[in-house]
Design a protein around this motif. Structure first.
Motif, PDB file in Angstrom:
ATOM      1  N   VAL A  37      44.643  16.810  43.271  1.00 17.78           N
ATOM      2  CA  VAL A  37      43.873  17.660  42.768  1.00 17.78           C
ATOM      3  C   VAL A  37      43.346  17.372  41.176  1.00 17.78           C
ATOM      4  CG1 VAL A  37      43.828  20.068  42.135  1.00 17.78           C
ATOM      5  CG2 VAL A  37      45.060  19.334  43.738  1.00 17.78           C
ATOM      6  N   SER A  38      42.047  17.517  41.116  1.00 14.53           N
ATOM      7  CA  SER A  38      41.169  17.076  39.677  1.00 14.53           C
ATOM      8  C   SER A  38      41.490  18.249  38.877  1.00 14.53           C
ATOM      9  CB  SER A  38      39.763  16.766  39.993  1.00 14.53           C
ATOM     10  OG  SER A  38      39.046  17.806  40.714  1.00 14.53           O
ATOM     11  N   TRP A  39      41.050  17.986  37.407  1.00 14.76           N
ATOM     12  CA  TRP A  39      41.195  18.992  36.741  1.00 14.76           C
ATOM     13  C   TRP A  39      40.238  20.334  36.978  1.00 14.76           C
ATOM     14  CZ3 TRP A  39      37.267  20.426  33.464  1.00 14.76           C
ATOM     15  CH2 TRP A  39      35.909  19.685  33.570  1.00 14.76           C
ATOM     16  N   TRP A  40      38.924  19.813  37.492  1.00 16.22           N
ATOM     17  CA  TRP A  40      38.197  20.951  37.640  1.00 16.22           C
ATOM     18  C   TRP A  40      38.668  21.612  38.772  1.00 16.22           C
ATOM     19  CZ3 TRP A  40      34.738  24.207  35.739  1.00 16.22           C
ATOM     20  CH2 TRP A  40      33.928  24.957  36.875  1.00 16.22           C
ATOM     21  N   GLN A  41      39.292  21.128  39.941  1.00 17.35           N
ATOM     22  CA  GLN A  41      39.690  21.812  41.072  1.00 17.35           C
ATOM     23  C   GLN A  41      40.962  22.763  40.535  1.00 17.35           C
ATOM     24  OE1 GLN A  41      40.545  18.753  43.631  1.00 17.35           O
ATOM     25  NE2 GLN A  41      38.701  18.828  44.772  1.00 17.35           N
ATOM     26  N   HIS A  42      41.445  22.330  39.491  1.00 15.61           N
ATOM     27  CA  HIS A  42      42.461  23.086  38.731  1.00 15.61           C
ATOM     28  C   HIS A  42      42.153  24.093  38.053  1.00 15.61           C
ATOM     29  CE1 HIS A  42      46.729  24.038  37.545  1.00 15.61           C
ATOM     30  NE2 HIS A  42      46.423  23.936  36.334  1.00 15.61           N
ATOM     31  N   MET A  43      41.263  24.122  37.348  1.00 17.94           N
ATOM     32  CA  MET A  43      40.609  24.999  36.409  1.00 17.94           C
ATOM     33  C   MET A  43      39.730  26.243  37.024  1.00 17.94           C
ATOM     34  SD  MET A  43      41.527  24.634  33.259  1.00 17.94           S
ATOM     35  CE  MET A  43      40.436  25.704  32.515  1.00 17.94           C
ATOM     36  N   LYS A  44      39.029  25.644  37.955  1.00 17.52           N
ATOM     37  CA  LYS A  44      37.953  26.455  38.699  1.00 17.52           C
ATOM     38  C   LYS A  44      38.699  27.886  39.236  1.00 17.52           C
ATOM     39  CE  LYS A  44      34.448  26.458  42.271  1.00 17.52           C
ATOM     40  NZ  LYS A  44      33.831  25.755  43.407  1.00 17.52           N
ATOM     41  N   PRO A  45      39.870  27.745  39.998  1.00 18.92           N
ATOM     42  CA  PRO A  45      40.628  29.154  40.419  1.00 18.92           C
ATOM     43  C   PRO A  45      40.785  29.824  39.275  1.00 18.92           C
ATOM     44  CG  PRO A  45      41.136  27.282  41.535  1.00 18.92           C
ATOM     45  CD  PRO A  45      40.662  26.723  40.699  1.00 18.92           C
ATOM     46  N   GLN A  46      41.378  29.284  38.226  1.00 16.46           N
ATOM     47  CA  GLN A  46      41.899  29.997  37.027  1.00 16.46           C
ATOM     48  C   GLN A  46      40.733  30.861  36.319  1.00 16.46           C
ATOM     49  OE1 GLN A  46      43.910  27.273  34.226  1.00 16.46           O
ATOM     50  NE2 GLN A  46      45.611  26.902  35.829  1.00 16.46           N
ATOM     51  N   MET A  47      39.622  30.191  36.120  1.00 15.05           N
ATOM     52  CA  MET A  47      38.444  30.903  35.669  1.00 15.05           C
ATOM     53  C   MET A  47      37.905  31.975  36.663  1.00 15.05           C
ATOM     54  SD  MET A  47      36.237  27.427  34.485  1.00 15.05           S
ATOM     55  CE  MET A  47      34.778  28.421  34.230  1.00 15.05           C
ATOM     56  N   TRP A  48      37.968  31.853  38.007  1.00 14.50           N
ATOM     57  CA  TRP A  48      37.456  33.033  38.709  1.00 14.50           C
ATOM     58  C   TRP A  48      38.391  34.209  38.735  1.00 14.50           C
ATOM     59  CZ3 TRP A  48      33.545  34.557  41.509  1.00 14.50           C
ATOM     60  CH2 TRP A  48      33.986  35.572  42.437  1.00 14.50           C
ATOM     61  N   SER A  49      39.734  33.737  38.700  1.00 10.89           N
ATOM     62  CA  SER A  49      40.868  35.009  38.405  1.00 10.89           C
ATOM     63  C   SER A  49      40.658  35.652  37.078  1.00 10.89           C
ATOM     64  CB  SER A  49      42.201  34.329  38.682  1.00 10.89           C
ATOM     65  OG  SER A  49      42.419  33.649  39.975  1.00 10.89           O
ATOM     66  N   LEU A  50      40.372  34.863  36.082  1.00  7.08           N
ATOM     67  CA  LEU A  50      40.376  35.500  34.931  1.00  7.08           C
ATOM     68  C   LEU A  50      39.277  36.444  34.606  1.00  7.08           C
ATOM     69  CD1 LEU A  50      41.698  35.124  32.172  1.00  7.08           C
ATOM     70  CD2 LEU A  50      39.916  33.532  31.367  1.00  7.08           C
ATOM     71  N   PHE A  51      38.062  36.189  35.440  1.00  5.11           N
ATOM     72  CA  PHE A  51      36.662  36.981  35.195  1.00  5.11           C
ATOM     73  C   PHE A  51      36.432  38.019  36.455  1.00  5.11           C
ATOM     74  CE2 PHE A  51      35.861  33.674  32.001  1.00  5.11           C
ATOM     75  CZ  PHE A  51      35.248  34.413  31.063  1.00  5.11           C
ATOM     76  N   ASP A  52      37.127  37.753  37.513  1.00  6.61           N
ATOM     77  CA  ASP A  52      36.781  38.369  38.895  1.00  6.61           C
ATOM     78  C   ASP A  52      37.945  39.302  39.380  1.00  6.61           C
ATOM     79  OD1 ASP A  52      34.471  38.691  40.546  1.00  6.61           O
ATOM     80  OD2 ASP A  52      36.201  38.538  42.151  1.00  6.61           O
ATOM     81  N   GLU A  53      39.157  38.868  38.753  1.00  8.27           N
ATOM     82  CA  GLU A  53      40.383  39.560  39.276  1.00  8.27           C
ATOM     83  C   GLU A  53      41.185  40.096  38.219  1.00  8.27           C
ATOM     84  OE1 GLU A  53      42.396  36.759  41.781  1.00  8.27           O
ATOM     85  OE2 GLU A  53      40.923  36.418  43.221  1.00  8.27           O
ATOM     86  N   PRO A  54      41.078  41.461  37.906  1.00 11.20           N
ATOM     87  CA  PRO A  54      41.364  41.905  36.526  1.00 11.20           C
ATOM     88  C   PRO A  54      42.985  42.025  36.572  1.00 11.20           C
ATOM     89  CG  PRO A  54      39.518  43.300  37.316  1.00 11.20           C
ATOM     90  CD  PRO A  54      39.974  42.345  38.316  1.00 11.20           C
TER      91      PRO A  54
END
Length: 591
Positions: A148-165
């Motif tokens: 898993v690359s760093w972007w694949q690791h960061m992408k779910p975290q960014m989505w959860s941060l802004f879309d799943e309160p």
């Protein structure tokens, strides 16, 4: 008569409960599992003379009753999906349920549709696992490989941060900030229209006086919002723009993100702010430029963004979606009543002399009928004649009935979604996994040869001591020596094994009977041995030249053929009723 009746009956053991019925009863509904019962099936027990099915016994009682009466009823103590699975197993159609049970039976379908809708609403507040995130964002293969690359690791975290309160504490903080900017933007949009919050635009106009001199006067042409509201809008829309970009970049599905109704409102409202800035700078000198500000009202629609932070708002919106047919029916009857009563009150007011008639046309009567049927009643228009008052009373009653009838349906839909949401929130997410294990099937043995065996009963079962089951013991019948049956051979289930049996011929040299069994196999049959016991004549014969033997003995006329793979086939022929013995007389074999 009793023997014939017992032969026509069949015993079905379903889930430990024995059911007995006639075979003709099971033939009433063809092309089903029960109509094709044969003793060759693996679930047939020859000892107990019954068929065993490891299925739900309560449902089978209704299934068997369907064969008997032709009417399929739904048991109330069984869940609907289980009932459908059982009917599918027995080969029956679930649409054949009787009308008296149809409403109760189809309730589970409505429940399944409701749960499917709630699943799409994404009301779960529990944090998903890493494997679920990998499957959602499309890098499941890399996750299983551990690359898993760093972007694949960061992408779910960014989505959860802004879309799943509710995914983490940081996401809750981001959600609070987003709600704050939404409320500030709506409040600013409303307050800037207040007269005390607006700044007048003063023009200096030069005029000539009566004596020919010039003077100047101040003229208030228009008012603009205070400049503070502009900076507030800039800050709020900067946050909205940043939020949209981050959510778009980190979204697992770009097409789904763009086509989402809430997201469409969000980026159209944000785009309207930048369009308004361009118009104020380059088109402010045009006439009727203020009309363009009307399109900025779409910013009010940002309130629907709050649905991401409130499950109750999601349920409310889904309730209106589910009640679209009822709402359409309400509007139809409301429009129909408005047109009818507007026409009636118009002509009713013209029958009598009425100098203060408010209904000068039918379109004016439409407004009065709408206000009356919705029980608002502004009082700006009212009938003055007795006939007009009577029409007004009928209009009010019709409005109450028209509006009140669909309301319970909408309320019930909301209660259904809300109750399922509460129950779903309390449902445990992790359940014990049940592995599907297939029951092993015992191979069925062939019937007896040379002896009549009624049943095979192992003594460790304990059935041999029961007098009622005494038939389960093997019995042997000695056949007369005068009857010479055709030689029989038990052939193993091997497509490559092809035995050839020759007819018996008389041996003139010894007066005995010689039987020859030849086993012709494929190229792998290099070590086949053919043995025929004969005390008077021994002969050696090789089938393929590799050491096969032939030994003859007329006492038993038994042929044993053994292939290279270890398979054994016995051909027994009794000519004098004695058992087969080998030449040395030590080993014995019998059936």
């Amino acid at each position: 008569m009793n023997i014939m009746d017992s032969e026509n009956r069949v015993v079905l053991n379903v889930g430990g409960i024995r059911h007995e019925t006639y075979k003709a009863t099971l033939k009433k509904i063809p092309a089903t599992r029960l109509s094709r019962l044969t003793e060759a099936l693996a679930n047939y027990d020859p000892i107990l003379n019954e068929y065993f099915f490891d299925r739900h016994p309560g449902v089978f009682a209704q299934v068997l009753n369907y064969y008997r009466t032709g009417k399929l009823h739904y048991p109330t103590d069984v869940c609907g999906p289980l009932f459908e699975e059982e009917l599918e197993f027995w080969g029956l159609d679930s649409n054949q349920v009787e009308p008296c049970c149809w409403m109760t039976y189809t309730q589970h379908r409505d429940t399944q549709e409701t749960l499917a809708v709630l699943e799409r609403l994404d009301l779960d507040t529990e944090k998903p696992t890493e494997e679920e995130l990998a499957r959602k964002f499309g890098y499941e293969d890399d996750y299983l490989k551990g690359t898993v690359s760093w972007w694949q690791h960061m992408k779910p975290q960014m989505w959860s941060l802004f879309d799943e309160p509710y995914s983490s504490n940081a996401a809750k903080i981001i959600g609070v900030i987003s709600v704050f900017f939404i409320c500030v933007s709506i409040l600013s949009f409303c307050l800037k229209t207040h007269p005390d919050m607006r700044v007048p635009v003063i023009r200096n106009i030069t005029v000539k006086t009566a004596n020919g001199s010039t003077a100047w006067v101040l003229d208030k042409t228009q008012t603009n919002a205070h400049v503070a509201f502009f900076y507030i809008e800039c800050v709020c829309n900067a946050w909205f723009t940043f939020e949209i970009l981050v959510r778009f970049i980190s979204s697992p599905n770009k097409c789904e993100f763009v086509t989402s109704s809430v997201n469409i409102i969000d980026y159209i409202a944000t785009l309207s702010f930048y369009v308004d800035l361009v118009l104020q700078r380059f088109a402010s000198h045009l006439e009727n430029a203020d009309i363009l500000e009307f399109f900025s009202i779409i910013r009010i629609m940002r309130l629907f963004k709050l649905t991401r932070h409130s499950s109750g708002l999601k349920i409310l919106i889904q309730t209106f979606r589910a009640s679209a047919k009822e709402l359409t029916l309400l509007v139809f009857f409301l429009v129909l009543g408005i047109v009818i009563f507007a026409s009636l009150v118009y002509y009713a007011e013209r029958i009598q002399a009425n100098p203060h008639n408010d209904f000068n046309s039918i379109p004016l009567g439409l407004w009065w009928a709408l206000v009356t049927m919705t029980t608002v009643g502004y009082g700006d228009m009212a009938p003055k004649t007795y006939i007009g008052m009577f029409v007004g009373a009928l209009c009010a009653l019709a409005g109450v009935l028209t509006i009140a009838l669909p309301v319970p349906v909408i309320v019930s839909n909301f209660a259904m979604y809300y109750s399922h949401t509460q129950a779903r929130a309390k449902l445990p997410k992790k359940r014990r996994r049940v592995l599907p294990v297939e029951q092993p099937r015992q191979p069925r043995t062939a019937g007896p040869i040379g002896a009549s065996i009624v049943a095979m009963c192992p003594k460790n079962v304990g059935l041999h001591t029961n007098p009622a089951l005494a038939m389960c013991k093997p019995t042997f019948e000695v056949r007369p020596p005068s009857i010479v049956p055709t030689p029989m051979m038990l052939v193993p289930r091997d497509s490559t094994y092809k035995p050839t049996v020759t007819t018996p011929t008389a041996n003139s040299g010894t007066g005995g009977l010689t039987i020859t069994a030849l086993a012709n196999a494929t190229s792998t049959n290099n070590n086949s041995t053919t043995t025929v016991n004969n005390n008077s004549k021994n002969s050696a014969n090789s089938n393929n030249g590799t050491g096969g033997k032939t030994i003859a003995n007329s006492n038993s006329q038994s042929s044993i053929v053994k292939s290279a793979s270890g398979q054994l086939a016995n051909s027994v022929l009794k000519s004098n009723g004695t058992t087969a013995k080998e030449a040395n007389g030590e080993e014995k074999s019998f059936l």
